[in-house]
Design a protein around this motif. Structure first.
Motif, short mmCIF file in Angstrom:
data_model
loop_
_atom_site.label_atom_id
_atom_site.label_comp_id
_atom_site.label_asym_id
_atom_site.label_seq_id
_atom_site.Cartn_x
_atom_site.Cartn_y
_atom_site.Cartn_z
N LEU B 76 0.86 -1.16 0.00
CA LEU B 76 0.00 0.00 0.00
C LEU B 76 0.91 1.22 0.00
N ASN B 77 0.80 2.06 -0.99
CA ASN B 77 1.67 3.23 -1.11
C ASN B 77 3.14 2.85 -0.98
N GLY B 78 3.49 1.71 -1.55
CA GLY B 78 4.89 1.30 -1.55
C GLY B 78 5.37 0.64 -0.27
N LYS B 79 4.44 0.43 0.69
CA LYS B 79 4.87 -0.22 1.93
C LYS B 79 4.04 -1.45 2.18
N TRP B 80 4.67 -2.45 2.81
CA TRP B 80 3.97 -3.69 3.07
C TRP B 80 3.08 -3.55 4.29
N VAL B 81 1.81 -3.95 4.13
CA VAL B 81 0.91 -3.99 5.28
C VAL B 81 0.14 -5.31 5.25
N PHE B 82 -0.47 -5.65 6.39
CA PHE B 82 -1.22 -6.91 6.45
C PHE B 82 -2.41 -6.83 5.50
N ASP B 83 -2.88 -8.00 5.04
CA ASP B 83 -4.01 -8.02 4.12
C ASP B 83 -5.07 -8.99 4.64
N LEU B 84 -6.18 -8.41 5.07
CA LEU B 84 -7.24 -9.23 5.65
C LEU B 84 -7.90 -10.13 4.62
N ASP B 85 -7.78 -9.76 3.36
CA ASP B 85 -8.51 -10.50 2.33
C ASP B 85 -7.74 -11.72 1.84
N THR B 86 -6.46 -11.81 2.21
CA THR B 86 -5.71 -13.01 1.84
C THR B 86 -5.47 -13.81 3.11
N ILE B 87 -6.00 -15.01 3.15
CA ILE B 87 -5.76 -15.85 4.31
C ILE B 87 -4.94 -17.04 3.86
N ASN B 88 -3.78 -17.23 4.48
CA ASN B 88 -2.92 -18.34 4.13
C ASN B 88 -2.97 -19.39 5.22
N GLY B 89 -2.65 -20.63 4.84
CA GLY B 89 -2.56 -21.66 5.86
C GLY B 89 -1.31 -21.46 6.68
N GLU B 90 -1.40 -21.74 7.99
CA GLU B 90 -0.18 -21.70 8.78
C GLU B 90 0.08 -23.12 9.28
N LEU B 91 -0.70 -23.57 10.27
CA LEU B 91 -0.63 -25.00 10.60
C LEU B 91 -1.49 -25.79 9.64
N ALA B 92 -2.47 -25.12 9.05
CA ALA B 92 -3.31 -25.79 8.08
C ALA B 92 -2.57 -25.84 6.74
N GLU B 93 -2.45 -27.03 6.19
CA GLU B 93 -1.82 -27.15 4.88
C GLU B 93 -2.79 -26.63 3.83
N SER B 94 -4.07 -26.94 4.07
CA SER B 94 -5.11 -26.42 3.18
C SER B 94 -6.39 -26.28 3.99
N PHE B 95 -7.29 -25.46 3.49
CA PHE B 95 -8.58 -25.34 4.17
C PHE B 95 -9.64 -25.04 3.13
N SER B 96 -10.87 -25.39 3.45
CA SER B 96 -11.94 -25.15 2.50
C SER B 96 -13.21 -24.72 3.22
N VAL B 97 -14.03 -23.95 2.51
CA VAL B 97 -15.30 -23.49 3.06
C VAL B 97 -16.40 -24.16 2.25
N SER B 98 -17.37 -24.76 2.94
CA SER B 98 -18.45 -25.43 2.22
C SER B 98 -19.28 -24.41 1.44
N PRO B 99 -19.96 -24.84 0.38
CA PRO B 99 -20.71 -23.89 -0.46
C PRO B 99 -21.74 -23.08 0.32
N ASP B 100 -22.37 -23.68 1.35
CA ASP B 100 -23.36 -22.92 2.11
C ASP B 100 -22.68 -22.03 3.17
N GLY B 101 -21.36 -22.12 3.23
CA GLY B 101 -20.64 -21.25 4.17
C GLY B 101 -20.75 -21.68 5.61
N LEU B 102 -21.26 -22.89 5.89
CA LEU B 102 -21.48 -23.29 7.28
C LEU B 102 -20.39 -24.22 7.82
N LYS B 103 -19.53 -24.71 6.94
CA LYS B 103 -18.50 -25.64 7.41
C LYS B 103 -17.13 -25.21 6.91
N LEU B 104 -16.17 -25.12 7.84
CA LEU B 104 -14.79 -24.85 7.47
C LEU B 104 -14.00 -26.13 7.77
#
Lengths: 343, 539, 286
Positions: B76-104
């Motif tokens: 942002l303006n040439g500086k690195w800041v956190f991004d709420l819209d990108t979620i990466n796995g940390e201990l999770a190798e992968s994760f998924s959200v069910s189509p109805d949004g009720l199960k992660l």
């Protein structure tokens, strides 16, 4: 032996008579903390999402949901068992925090006192030898200069000059360079622990850390020590036995040191004792400025956030030290001057 | 006696020798591989969930513990800041959200190990998340904002799979798992230190770390320092590399000028809590790297309690907003460091954005202020107190003096109150202060989050004691609004109400000034307003 | 006191002052300070609380003799105006503790017995406190207003005055001339007020003078940790404390000038105290 025995009995009696004062300090501090308008529960339950429920949890954890008399009884009971409570700030038992930090404060204060005495006693003697002379006035001026600068200003200036500009002093971040290894804690006094561990380089590093804050504190107490040395030297020099010694033809040096100074030193010891216990409580600002992990800065931080237990523990500790130092001075006095037992 | 003495002598001379011959080189190398971070505050617990945890404790826990997921970063303006819209796995190798949004569903990394060598399992994750929503910890209130409230929601599918069930689709559920609190704890180790009174091992975890993070805590002295060494097995940052620095020293240095001296002389590598004047001077000297970012998720206000007269009168609030010396305050108190939230011009008089906070069209205009006071029926002005926190004195004190001076010109007599920190927070909580300056911060900043948490209800963070039915309704509706355009429209409505009612006056987002050694790389402004030590490396 | 006694006292004073340049200078400085405190606010070139942000943080110049601060206020004007408040804080605090301490102390010394013991206990409690922390706690509890800073300073000074007055009165209460006064039908109150207190005063004056400087420093220390007087009131301690923040950026004038003012005042009171002792304490005469 008789006089020493008498001294000890007297010391014991004085100790017993100081217990009510300690109790008073305990209760008074307890009440004073509760009068502080800040609510520690609200302050410490301050995560970005903390609400009233969290505040209640903390309040209960601190025992603040009980009535004041109940809290006092619980507190006294705990103190009786050596439990000084837990600090919210550090998350540790207060007794543990104080035990860890007291050596830091004592080491700093003792060093400062020794520096101050080394400077003050000769200056006081010098001034007393030639009262109202130019020397006398210069000594007075010099000592008074030391006492008229707030310690936080002299401390910051010393850091600016000796650390920042000249690079002579090590970084003012506590008792020891973070990259150096700490000796096994036997006494808690780094100067002693390093010697016990046979680590000369470490000892020197710790001594260097100690220099600036100790000087800052010493500057402030040279004046009262020099003043009392001068006054009691004047009395002692004017006394009959010095006159006698003079008439017998003893050398001036011998008279001053062996006769006059030895007799004049008692009041200096008394004042040094008082100065020591006031310094220990009053070096808050020096500890802050030099990031010194001592008890006083610990109490200050706690006070500003209304963390009750550390402040109460600190005041109790200081009061106990005050009593102990007074006792010690008393005993020393009794041994050095048997006449004191008569009075 | 002799052998003892001679042994001492030998060891002493050995120490001397090694000190003079070997130490300097080794020391220089270890210095280069060490990150020394100095701060006014202190790490006071190793478990960030403990009530009373400091921000520094949060920061250390980001490195000592892993979470299931973490936030990405953006420029942002040439500086690195956190991004709420990108979620990466940390201990999770992968994760998924069910189509109805009720199960992660989270699949754990098979190679992840705790610091004691035992593997990280779904059981550990479940225990840790259960703890976060059940035990009396800070995480409870936070996870609530993501519809995570009960242990029943976390289900172990197999040793490496965990399923989270939501009562309704909630876009804040996943981001909540990336915040500070839901740390994943070595449950076997923790349980062995639990007691019947303390089933969640709160007191043990406060002083002992049982994580799988990038750094292993070695020394923990609250009020002095915390030292951690690198976890060589950690690979959550980049596929096959641990964190860059071998050692991490977090040290408390209360005096701000000393912190400035330390970093300037190269004795400290990084500091983020310097006085604005020092940052300005260090930046001008050009020897160090200074990365200033506005604190994107924080706001500093001048707040008025809308329930205490005369601030219950909207025209009084507008008068205040027109009588504040914004430019002078920004320049004198912050040395111009930060993002101003005043002096905007809204083209058609309506908010140009549905974000929060946005710059408002307020500026110093004493004539207008007098007119508002007249309209409020108080042409002669009134008397009030203006409070601030001792801990904020460096910026709040000059601000207060300027506020007092300016308001006096329209007849408002201001008595300045400087309150110790605990007193300030309890007075705010009890809604006793009529007029004061304070700041807020949100970890998951979104317009509805700000309005719901800082403008509704009888709770501490509602500084202005706002009680506005319309605002509450729109904010609640926006909470579960999936459509971006509609959400934006609702945000604009909220911002319009805010400006119209002038509940309180947002002043600015203060800058986070990270001052660091010129060879330090990788600094990212984080939602914790702290440094994520894992990001950093030396060139 | 007869006229001759007064004039001989005066002559003694002049004699001491002449032989004691330091005390003479200190006395002159004290008078100067008092004059500044009285007339200073009328003479300063700028309004001490008026900000001028565009001119902030300027080094000393012909326009601003001691430079300007963070808000562009004239440091010199603030320094001069602050004199009155600082002296007032110190003088009031010391006077309050002196008056209360002298009355309680001499009563205890004179009456003795239960009262003496009770007060003695109270004094012990106060003495055992770490005094600066006590002052901090009191200001924090009562709120940081000027009155409360005065009260806190007065209370932590109190035990010294009580002890001092008690000891001095205790020594004298059975002396011949006190007995004589009592025999002449003077009441106890009158004996204490007319005969004992006046004799204790000189020694206490020395203590007071020394304490004045200390009280100023105490207020400065409180300011440093954020418990000083309210902004924007000019006060030396708070100016030094604020100035200390700018040492690292080389803006020396912000800490030096208030620091010098503070030093000058404290030094002058300390030297004066020493000098007073020489004048008043015949035992020290050489």
């Amino acid at each position: 032996m008789g006089t020493i025995g008498a001294t000890l009995i007297r010391a014991g009696r004085r100790f017993l008579s100081s217990l009510p004062a300690l109790f008073g300090v305990l209760v008074f501090t307890f009440l004073l903390m509760r009068v502080l308008p800040g609510d520690p529960a609200v302050f410490f339950a301050s995560g970005p999402s903390a609400g009233n429920e969290e505040i209640e949890v903390v309040r209960k954890q601190l025992g603040l949901d009980r009535s004041l008399p109940e809290q006092l009884v619980i507190y006294l009971h705990d103190v009786g068992r050596g439990n000084l409570g837990r600090s919210m700030m550090t998350g540790q038992p207060v007794a543990k925090d104080l035990r860890q930090r007291l050596p830091a404060s004592l080491e700093l204060t003792l060093t400062a006192l020794v520096i101050a005495l080394i400077a003050a006693v000769p200056l006081g003697v010098l001034a007393a030898l030639r009262p109202n002379s130019l020397i006398d006035h210069s000594v007075r001026l010099f000592c008074s200069l030391g006492v008229c600068v707030p310690t936080f200003v002299s401390g910051l200036l010393l850091i600016y000059v000796f650390y920042y500009l000249l690079g002579l002093a090590p970084d003012p971040t506590g008792r020891i360079d973070v990259f150096a290894s700490v000796p096994p804690a036997r006494t808690g006094f780094l100067m002693v622990d390093f010697l016990l561990a046979g680590d000369v380089e470490g000892w020197w590093a710790a001594a260097r850390q100690l220099m600036l804050p100790a000087f800052t504190m010493a500057l402030f107490v040279i004046a009262p020590l020099a003043r009392i040395t001068r006054a009691s030297m004047l009395v002692s020099l004017g006394s009959d036995f010095v006159r006698t010694a003079r008439s017998v033809g003893l050398s001036r040096w011998q008279i001053v040191v062996t006769y006059a100074l030895r007799n004049a030193i008692l009041p200096v010891i008394t004042i040094a004792g008082i100065v020591f216990s006031t310094m220990l409580g009053a070096n808050v600002l020096v500890e802050k400025v030099f990031s010194w992990p001592g008890v006083a800065s610990y109490a200050l931080d706690a006070l500003l956030v209304s963390d009750y237990a550390p402040v109460q523990g600190f005041v109790l500790l200081m009061a106990s030290i005050f009593v102990a130092v007074n006792l010690l001075v008393d005993v020393l006095y009794g041994i050095a001057d048997p006449r004191a037992t008569v009075a | 006696m002799y052998p003892v003495i001679s042994r001492h002598l030998i060891s002493a001379s050995a120490v001397l020798l090694s000190a003079t011959l070997i130490a300097p080189a080794a020391r220089a190398q270890s210095r280069a591989e060490t990150l020394r971070y100095v701060t006014a505050a202190t790490v006071n617990t190793l478990d960030p969930n403990i009530p009373g945890s400091t921000r520094e404790a949060f920061a250390l826990s980001m490195s000592s513990y892993d979470r299931l997921v973490s936030f990405g970063r953006k420029q942002l303006n040439g500086k690195w800041v956190f991004d709420l819209d990108t979620i990466n796995g940390e201990l999770a190798e992968s994760f998924s959200v069910s189509p109805d949004g009720l199960k992660l569903t989270f699949k754990l990394r098979p190679d992840a190990k705790f610091h004691d060598g035992s593997p990280v399992t779904a059981e550990d994750v479940k225990w840790s998340l259960d703890r976060c929503v059940t035990a009396p910890v800070l995480g409870k209130a936070q996870l609530l904002t993501g519809s995570l409230t009960s242990a029943d929601q976390f289900k172990v599918i197999d040793p490496l799979t965990l399923e989270v069930t939501l009562p309704r689709p909630d876009k804040l559920a996943l981001p909540n798992l990336a915040t500070v609190y839901p740390i994943i704890i070595n449950s076997k180790l923790a349980k062995s230190h639990a007691t019947p009174e303390d089933p969640w091992a709160l007191s043990w975890l406060k002083e002992n770390e049982a994580g799988s993070g990038a750094y292993i805590v070695e020394t923990f002295k609250p009020g002095e320092q915390a030292i951690a060494k690198r976890n060589e097995a950690w690979n959550r940052g980049s596929p096959d590399k641990p964190a860059s620095f071998k050692r991490l020293i977090i040290q408390s240095v209360p005096e701000p000028a000393t912190r400035a001296n330390l970093v300037e002389r190269g004795d400290a590598d990084l500091v983020i809590d310097l006085q604005a004047s020092d940052v300005q001077a260090l930046e001008a000297k050009g020897k160090l790297k200074v990365i200033s970012t506005p604190q994107y998720n924080a706001v500093t206000f001048i707040s008025m309690n809308n329930k205490i007269p005369p601030f219950d009168n909207v025209n009084v609030r507008r008068a205040i907003a027109a009588a504040l010396p914004y430019d002078d305050m920004f320049k004198a108190a912050l040395f111009g460091r930060g993002a101003p939230l005043f002096g905007a011009s809204w083209a058609d008089g309506t908010p140009p954005s549905g974000g929060y906070p946005i710059p408002q069209p307020v500026k110093l205009d004493l004539e207008k202020a007098r007119a508002y006071l007249k309209e409020a029926g108080m042409p002669e002005g009134f008397a009030t107190t203006f409070s601030f926190n001792v801990g904020q004195a460096a910026t709040a004190e000059p601000m207060a003096a300027l506020v007092k001076e300016s308001l006096e010109k329209i007849g408002i007599k201001v008595d300045i109150q400087k309150l110790p920190d605990a007193q300030m927070s309890s007075s705010i909580n009890e809604k006793k202060l009529p007029f004061f300056t304070e700041g807020i911060v949100a970890w998951l900043p979104s317009t509805d989050y700000f309005y719901r948490n800082f403008y509704t209800g009888n709770q501490r963070w509602n500084y202005s004691s706002t009680d506005n039915a319309e605002l509450e309704k729109i904010a609640q509706a926006a909470r579960f609004e999936p459509d971006k355009a509609k959400y934006e429209a609702k945000g604009k409505e909220l911002n319009a109400i805010h400006f119209e009612q002038m509940f309180q006056v947002p002043l600015w987002q203060p800058a986070q000034d990270a001052v660091m050694a010129a060879n330090l790389d990788g600094y990212v402004y984080q939602f914790t307003r702290q440094v994520d030590y894992r990001n950093l490396s030396r060139k | 006191m007869s006229l001759t006694a007064t004039s001989s006292g005066l002559r003694h004073t002049v004699w001491v002052l002449r032989g004691n340049l330091v005390t003479a200078i200190a006395a002159a400085a004290a008078i100067l300070l008092a004059l500044v405190a009285i007339f200073g606010p009328m003479l300063v070139p700028y309004d001490p609380v008026a900000s001028d942000v565009p001119r902030a943080l300027q080094p000393p110049s012909a326009l601003h003799w001691a430079g300007t601060d963070q808000l562009g206020r004239d440091v010199f004007s603030r320094l001069v105006v602050a004199t009155r408040l600082d002296l007032a804080i110190a003088v009031t605090a010391v006077s309050v503790s002196f008056v209360i301490g002298a009355v309680i102390g001499s009563l205890c010394g004179y009456v003795g017995g239960k009262l003496d013991r009770a007060v003695g206990r109270f004094v012990d409690v106060l003495m055992a406190f770490p005094l600066f922390v006590l002052a901090m706690a009191m200001v924090a509890a009562l709120g940081n207003r000027v009155e409360n800073i005065v009260i806190a300073t007065a209370i932590i000074n109190l035990p010294f005055y009580i002890r001092f007055a008690r000891a001095e009165v205790n020594i004298r209460r059975n002396l011949g001339w006190v007995e004589a006064a009592r025999a002449c039908g003077d009441g106890h109150v009158s004996v204490v007020l007319r005969f004992l207190l006046p004799n204790v005063l000189p020694a206490m004056a020395v203590q007071m003078s020394l304490n004045l400087g200390w009280a100023i420093l105490n207020a400065a220390g409180l300011s440093f940790i954020g418990l000083g007087v309210k902004p924007p009131t000019p006060e030396w301690g708070i100016m030094v404390a604020e100035g200390a923040r700018f040492i690292s950026t080389g803006r020396w004038w912000l800490v030096s000038f208030p620091g010098l003012a503070l030093m000058l005042a404290v030094l002058c009171f300390n030297l004066l105290g020493d000098g007073l002792r020489d004048i008043l304490d015949p035992r020290m005469r050489t």
